[in-house]
Scaffold this motif. Structure first.
Motif, mmCIF file in Angstrom:
data_model
loop_
_atom_site.group_PDB
_atom_site.id
_atom_site.type_symbol
_atom_site.label_atom_id
_atom_site.label_comp_id
_atom_site.label_asym_id
_atom_site.label_seq_id
_atom_site.Cartn_x
_atom_site.Cartn_y
_atom_site.Cartn_z
ATOM 1 N N ASP A 196 0.823 -1.210 0.000
ATOM 2 C CA ASP A 196 0.000 0.000 0.000
ATOM 3 C C ASP A 196 0.856 1.260 0.000
ATOM 4 O OD1 ASP A 196 -2.245 -1.600 0.049
ATOM 5 O OD2 ASP A 196 -2.581 -1.365 2.209
ATOM 6 N N ALA A 197 1.940 1.249 0.781
ATOM 7 C CA ALA A 197 2.837 2.413 0.837
ATOM 8 C C ALA A 197 3.508 2.635 -0.512
ATOM 9 C CB ALA A 197 3.883 2.210 1.932
ATOM 10 N N ALA A 198 4.012 1.570 -1.118
ATOM 11 C CA ALA A 198 4.732 1.695 -2.389
ATOM 12 C C ALA A 198 3.817 2.181 -3.505
ATOM 13 C CB ALA A 198 5.371 0.362 -2.767
ATOM 14 N N VAL A 199 2.587 1.679 -3.534
ATOM 15 C CA VAL A 199 1.633 2.100 -4.564
ATOM 16 C C VAL A 199 1.221 3.559 -4.352
ATOM 17 C CG1 VAL A 199 -0.702 1.689 -5.438
ATOM 18 C CG2 VAL A 199 0.812 -0.224 -5.020
ATOM 19 N N GLY A 200 1.238 4.005 -3.104
ATOM 20 C CA GLY A 200 0.826 5.375 -2.783
ATOM 21 C C GLY A 200 1.842 6.446 -3.131
ATOM 22 N N ILE A 201 3.031 6.058 -3.536
ATOM 23 C CA ILE A 201 4.055 7.038 -3.912
ATOM 24 C C ILE A 201 3.757 7.511 -5.333
ATOM 25 C CG2 ILE A 201 6.506 7.423 -4.332
ATOM 26 C CD1 ILE A 201 7.028 5.120 -2.312
ATOM 27 N N PRO A 202 3.512 8.808 -5.513
ATOM 28 C CA PRO A 202 3.168 9.301 -6.851
ATOM 29 C C PRO A 202 4.395 9.481 -7.743
ATOM 30 C CG PRO A 202 3.151 11.113 -5.305
ATOM 31 C CD PRO A 202 3.436 9.849 -4.505
ATOM 32 N N GLY A 203 4.183 9.430 -9.033
ATOM 33 C CA GLY A 203 5.230 9.725 -10.006
ATOM 34 C C GLY A 203 6.255 8.618 -10.167
ATOM 35 N N LYS A 204 7.365 8.976 -10.794
ATOM 36 C CA LYS A 204 8.475 8.046 -11.049
ATOM 37 C C LYS A 204 9.556 8.253 -9.997
ATOM 38 C CE LYS A 204 7.394 6.519 -15.309
ATOM 39 N NZ LYS A 204 7.219 5.158 -15.654
ATOM 40 N N VAL A 205 10.225 7.173 -9.637
ATOM 41 C CA VAL A 205 11.316 7.213 -8.657
ATOM 42 C C VAL A 205 12.548 6.621 -9.347
ATOM 43 C CG1 VAL A 205 12.039 6.584 -6.330
ATOM 44 C CG2 VAL A 205 9.600 6.831 -6.830
ATOM 45 N N PRO A 206 13.351 7.449 -10.041
ATOM 46 C CA PRO A 206 14.461 6.919 -10.832
ATOM 47 C C PRO A 206 15.653 6.410 -10.013
ATOM 48 C CG PRO A 206 14.415 9.299 -10.961
ATOM 49 C CD PRO A 206 13.191 8.880 -10.205
ATOM 50 N N THR A 207 15.853 6.949 -8.813
ATOM 51 C CA THR A 207 16.951 6.488 -7.955
ATOM 52 C C THR A 207 16.386 6.095 -6.597
ATOM 53 O OG1 THR A 207 17.398 8.721 -7.125
ATOM 54 C CG2 THR A 207 18.641 8.013 -9.060
ATOM 55 N N ALA A 208 17.126 5.265 -5.882
ATOM 56 C CA ALA A 208 16.673 4.810 -4.561
ATOM 57 C C ALA A 208 16.450 6.019 -3.658
ATOM 58 C CB ALA A 208 17.691 3.865 -3.952
ATOM 59 N N THR A 209 15.240 6.114 -3.121
ATOM 60 C CA THR A 209 14.840 7.265 -2.321
ATOM 61 C C THR A 209 14.099 6.788 -1.085
ATOM 62 O OG1 THR A 209 14.556 8.510 -4.385
ATOM 63 C CG2 THR A 209 13.582 9.455 -2.406
ATOM 64 N N ARG A 210 14.359 7.466 0.039
ATOM 65 C CA ARG A 210 13.668 7.135 1.288
ATOM 66 C C ARG A 210 12.391 7.957 1.385
ATOM 67 N NH1 ARG A 210 16.494 6.766 7.218
ATOM 68 N NH2 ARG A 210 14.619 6.290 8.415
ATOM 69 N N PHE A 211 11.282 7.266 1.616
ATOM 70 C CA PHE A 211 9.998 7.913 1.804
ATOM 71 C C PHE A 211 9.566 7.682 3.242
ATOM 72 C CE2 PHE A 211 10.375 6.994 -2.667
ATOM 73 C CZ PHE A 211 9.977 8.187 -3.251
ATOM 74 N N ARG A 212 9.202 8.750 3.922
ATOM 75 C CA ARG A 212 8.961 8.697 5.360
ATOM 76 C C ARG A 212 7.487 8.827 5.735
ATOM 77 N NH1 ARG A 212 13.836 10.225 8.281
ATOM 78 N NH2 ARG A 212 15.497 10.582 6.791
ATOM 79 N N GLY A 213 7.174 8.293 6.901
ATOM 80 C CA GLY A 213 5.904 8.562 7.545
ATOM 81 C C GLY A 213 4.716 7.716 7.142
ATOM 82 N N PHE A 214 4.926 6.495 6.691
ATOM 83 C CA PHE A 214 3.800 5.611 6.398
ATOM 84 C C PHE A 214 3.317 4.977 7.699
ATOM 85 C CE2 PHE A 214 6.290 5.659 2.476
ATOM 86 C CZ PHE A 214 5.308 6.065 1.583
ATOM 87 N N ILE A 215 2.032 4.664 7.744
ATOM 88 C CA ILE A 215 1.455 4.070 8.952
ATOM 89 C C ILE A 215 0.848 2.713 8.594
ATOM 90 C CG2 ILE A 215 -0.231 4.334 10.815
ATOM 91 C CD1 ILE A 215 0.015 7.387 10.383
ATOM 92 N N ALA A 216 1.327 1.669 9.280
ATOM 93 C CA ALA A 216 0.803 0.318 9.077
ATOM 94 C C ALA A 216 -0.595 0.220 9.684
ATOM 95 C CB ALA A 216 1.728 -0.709 9.727
ATOM 96 N N LYS A 217 -1.347 -0.791 9.296
ATOM 97 C CA LYS A 217 -2.688 -0.994 9.853
ATOM 98 C C LYS A 217 -2.639 -1.186 11.362
ATOM 99 C CE LYS A 217 -4.738 -2.765 5.647
ATOM 100 N NZ LYS A 217 -3.705 -3.124 4.692
ATOM 101 N N SER A 218 -1.499 -1.669 11.860
ATOM 102 C CA SER A 218 -1.329 -1.868 13.301
ATOM 103 C C SER A 218 -1.051 -0.554 14.026
ATOM 104 C CB SER A 218 -0.168 -2.829 13.554
ATOM 105 O OG SER A 218 1.055 -2.242 13.122
#
Length: 73
Positions: A28-50
């Protein structure tokens, strides 16, 4: 979009720091990232169902979006 979770990321899910984060949460987090990610990038602040907060490192490859690692908070 196809999401590929590396073996390293799957192993990290077993660590205490990533406890209660599921592969579904990562998808769910990966699909929620908009656009293209050409290089390895850290995305912060996702919340798990738990309720656990986590970051992911991802990049786009020809086969889909590659999740390289997960960092639990």
């Amino acid at each position: 979009m196809k999401v590929i979770i590396t073996e390293h990321a799957r192993k990290r899910l077993k660590d205490m720091r990533q406890e209660k984060i599921t592969a579904g949460d990562i998808f769910d987090a990966a699909v929620g990232i908009p656009g293209k990610v050409p290089t390895a990038t850290r995305f912060r602040g996702f919340i798990a169902k738990s309720g656990r907060i986590f970051d992911i490192v991802a990049k786009d490859i020809p086969d889909g979006r590659l999740v390289i690692t997960i960092i639990g908070k």
